[in-house]
Design a protein around this motif. Structure first.
Motif, PDB file in Angstrom:
ATOM      1  N   LYS A   1       0.861  -1.184   0.000  1.00 30.22           N
ATOM      2  CA  LYS A   1       0.000   0.000   0.000  1.00 30.22           C
ATOM      3  C   LYS A   1       0.891   1.225   0.000  1.00 30.22           C
ATOM      4  CE  LYS A   1      -3.823   2.365   1.004  1.00 30.22           C
ATOM      5  NZ  LYS A   1      -4.306   3.141  -0.055  1.00 30.22           N
ATOM      6  N   THR A   2       0.742   2.077  -0.999  1.00 32.67           N
ATOM      7  CA  THR A   2       1.599   3.241  -1.148  1.00 32.67           C
ATOM      8  C   THR A   2       0.888   4.503  -0.686  1.00 32.67           C
ATOM      9  OG1 THR A   2       2.645   2.216  -3.057  1.00 32.67           O
ATOM     10  CG2 THR A   2       2.960   4.562  -2.801  1.00 32.67           C
ATOM     11  N   TYR A   3       1.588   5.306   0.084  1.00 34.68           N
ATOM     12  CA  TYR A   3       1.120   6.617   0.504  1.00 34.68           C
ATOM     13  C   TYR A   3       2.008   7.655  -0.159  1.00 34.68           C
ATOM     14  CZ  TYR A   3      -1.774   4.493   4.108  1.00 34.68           C
ATOM     15  OH  TYR A   3      -2.723   3.759   4.766  1.00 34.68           O
TER      16      TYR A   3
ATOM     17  N   LYS B   1      -0.147   8.471  11.448  1.00 40.97           N
ATOM     18  CA  LYS B   1      -1.279   7.585  11.176  1.00 40.97           C
ATOM     19  C   LYS B   1      -0.995   6.598  10.040  1.00 40.97           C
ATOM     20  CE  LYS B   1      -4.506  11.144  12.662  1.00 40.97           C
ATOM     21  NZ  LYS B   1      -5.523  12.110  12.236  1.00 40.97           N
ATOM     22  N   ILE B   2       0.095   6.807   9.321  1.00 42.92           N
ATOM     23  CA  ILE B   2       0.461   5.901   8.224  1.00 42.92           C
ATOM     24  C   ILE B   2       0.984   4.607   8.828  1.00 42.92           C
ATOM     25  CG2 ILE B   2       2.003   5.579   6.253  1.00 42.92           C
ATOM     26  CD1 ILE B   2       1.992   8.623   5.887  1.00 42.92           C
ATOM     27  N   PRO B   3       0.539   3.443   8.332  1.00 45.71           N
ATOM     28  CA  PRO B   3       1.036   2.166   8.875  1.00 45.71           C
ATOM     29  C   PRO B   3       2.545   2.018   8.678  1.00 45.71           C
ATOM     30  CG  PRO B   3      -0.856   1.819   7.434  1.00 45.71           C
ATOM     31  CD  PRO B   3      -0.475   3.250   7.312  1.00 45.71           C
ATOM     32  N   LYS B   4       3.177   1.360   9.625  1.00 44.11           N
ATOM     33  CA  LYS B   4       4.634   1.181   9.583  1.00 44.11           C
ATOM     34  C   LYS B   4       5.100   0.358   8.390  1.00 44.11           C
ATOM     35  CE  LYS B   4       5.244   1.287  14.634  1.00 44.11           C
ATOM     36  NZ  LYS B   4       4.880   2.595  14.823  1.00 44.11           N
ATOM     37  N   THR B   5       4.244  -0.533   7.882  1.00 44.11           N
ATOM     38  CA  THR B   5       4.636  -1.404   6.771  1.00 44.11           C
ATOM     39  C   THR B   5       4.364  -0.782   5.408  1.00 44.11           C
ATOM     40  OG1 THR B   5       2.472  -2.471   6.826  1.00 44.11           O
ATOM     41  CG2 THR B   5       4.244  -3.487   8.116  1.00 44.11           C
ATOM     42  N   ALA B   6       3.815   0.414   5.383  1.00 41.62           N
ATOM     43  CA  ALA B   6       3.451   1.044   4.111  1.00 41.62           C
ATOM     44  C   ALA B   6       4.687   1.586   3.401  1.00 41.62           C
ATOM     45  CB  ALA B   6       2.454   2.174   4.343  1.00 41.62           C
ATOM     46  N   GLU B   7       4.562   1.689   2.087  1.00 44.92           N
ATOM     47  CA  GLU B   7       5.588   2.318   1.277  1.00 44.92           C
ATOM     48  C   GLU B   7       5.182   3.776   1.102  1.00 44.92           C
ATOM     49  OE1 GLU B   7       7.075   1.983  -3.304  1.00 44.92           O
ATOM     50  OE2 GLU B   7       6.755   0.129  -2.198  1.00 44.92           O
ATOM     51  N   VAL B   8       6.089   4.697   1.401  1.00 47.04           N
ATOM     52  CA  VAL B   8       5.784   6.124   1.349  1.00 47.04           C
ATOM     53  C   VAL B   8       6.615   6.774   0.256  1.00 47.04           C
ATOM     54  CG1 VAL B   8       5.828   8.296   2.623  1.00 47.04           C
ATOM     55  CG2 VAL B   8       5.208   6.186   3.793  1.00 47.04           C
ATOM     56  N   ASP B   9       5.947   7.503  -0.640  1.00 45.81           N
ATOM     57  CA  ASP B   9       6.608   8.258  -1.691  1.00 45.81           C
ATOM     58  C   ASP B   9       6.528   9.733  -1.341  1.00 45.81           C
ATOM     59  OD1 ASP B   9       7.010   5.879  -3.053  1.00 45.81           O
ATOM     60  OD2 ASP B   9       5.215   6.108  -4.275  1.00 45.81           O
ATOM     61  N   ILE B  10       7.678  10.404  -1.318  1.00 43.52           N
ATOM     62  CA  ILE B  10       7.707  11.826  -1.011  1.00 43.52           C
ATOM     63  C   ILE B  10       7.911  12.595  -2.310  1.00 43.52           C
ATOM     64  CG2 ILE B  10       8.871  13.683   0.228  1.00 43.52           C
ATOM     65  CD1 ILE B  10       9.704  11.669   2.312  1.00 43.52           C
TER      66      ILE B  10
ATOM     67  N   LEU C   1      10.865  14.115   6.822  1.00 44.81           N
ATOM     68  CA  LEU C   1      11.697  12.911   6.996  1.00 44.81           C
ATOM     69  C   LEU C   1      11.848  12.543   8.470  1.00 44.81           C
ATOM     70  CD1 LEU C   1      14.582  13.266   4.376  1.00 44.81           C
ATOM     71  CD2 LEU C   1      12.678  11.661   4.365  1.00 44.81           C
ATOM     72  N   ASP C   2      12.014  13.550   9.303  1.00 45.91           N
ATOM     73  CA  ASP C   2      12.158  13.313  10.743  1.00 45.91           C
ATOM     74  C   ASP C   2      10.885  12.693  11.312  1.00 45.91           C
ATOM     75  OD1 ASP C   2      13.606  13.409  13.162  1.00 45.91           O
ATOM     76  OD2 ASP C   2      12.508  15.214  13.751  1.00 45.91           O
ATOM     77  N   ARG C   3       9.740  13.181  10.888  1.00 46.96           N
ATOM     78  CA  ARG C   3       8.462  12.646  11.389  1.00 46.96           C
ATOM     79  C   ARG C   3       8.261  11.208  10.908  1.00 46.96           C
ATOM     80  NH1 ARG C   3       4.654  15.091  14.800  1.00 46.96           N
ATOM     81  NH2 ARG C   3       6.266  16.668  14.676  1.00 46.96           N
ATOM     82  N   LEU C   4       8.692  10.897   9.693  1.00 45.48           N
ATOM     83  CA  LEU C   4       8.626   9.516   9.206  1.00 45.48           C
ATOM     84  C   LEU C   4       9.522   8.607  10.041  1.00 45.48           C
ATOM     85  CD1 LEU C   4       8.635  10.131   5.358  1.00 45.48           C
ATOM     86  CD2 LEU C   4       6.806   9.046   6.661  1.00 45.48           C
ATOM     87  N   LYS C   5      10.698   9.093  10.393  1.00 48.48           N
ATOM     88  CA  LYS C   5      11.624   8.314  11.226  1.00 48.48           C
ATOM     89  C   LYS C   5      11.031   8.079  12.606  1.00 48.48           C
ATOM     90  CE  LYS C   5      15.695   6.545  12.055  1.00 48.48           C
ATOM     91  NZ  LYS C   5      16.075   5.271  11.501  1.00 48.48           N
TER      92      LYS C   5
END
Length: 127
Positions: free
Chosen positions: A59-61, A85-94, A109-113
């Protein structure tokens, strides 16, 4: 004995079952061959010479960062706190606009980390 009149067979009956089958086949054909663009972002992406196309496996965000600092997650206006709120297993495209500040980019990036999301891709255009 009762006699029944036979109707004359004039051969003008149209069978529409094959027609319906062809319409469904054409519909499926056009849906499958329609060009699909995975990322449709409304920001001006920076151009790079290197890079590779990402294959979608999970699932891509998509996180878009506008030049004025507005953050969109999957096209909806969001805040930095919504990244958690994004699931930890999701793929995130910035998809960061090429004119955003480095500080804004680093906050995302810091918030994603902090949310322990490690599968992150940076979207760019190919030169």
């Amino acid at each position: 004995m009762i006699e029944f009149k036979k109707r004359e067979d004039n051969g003008s009956i149209l069978d529409i079952a094959p027609l319906v089958d062809m319409v469904f086949l054409l519909l499926i054909f056009f849906l499958l061959t329609n060009s699909y663009q995975k990322h449709q972002v409304s920001v001006t992406l920076p151009a790079t010479k290197s890079g590779q196309e990402v294959t979608e496996t999970k699932k891509t965000y998509t996180i878009e960062i506008k030049p004025n600092g507005i953050i969109l997650i999957n096209g909806k206006t969001s805040t930095l706190n919504d990244i958690e709120k994004i699931p930890k297993t999701a793929e995130v495209d910035i998809a960061g606009d090429k004119n955003i500040s480095y500080q804004t980019f680093m906050k995302v990036l810091d918030r994603l980390k902090e949310a322990d999301i490690n599968n992150v891709n940076l979207l760019t255009l190919k030169e």
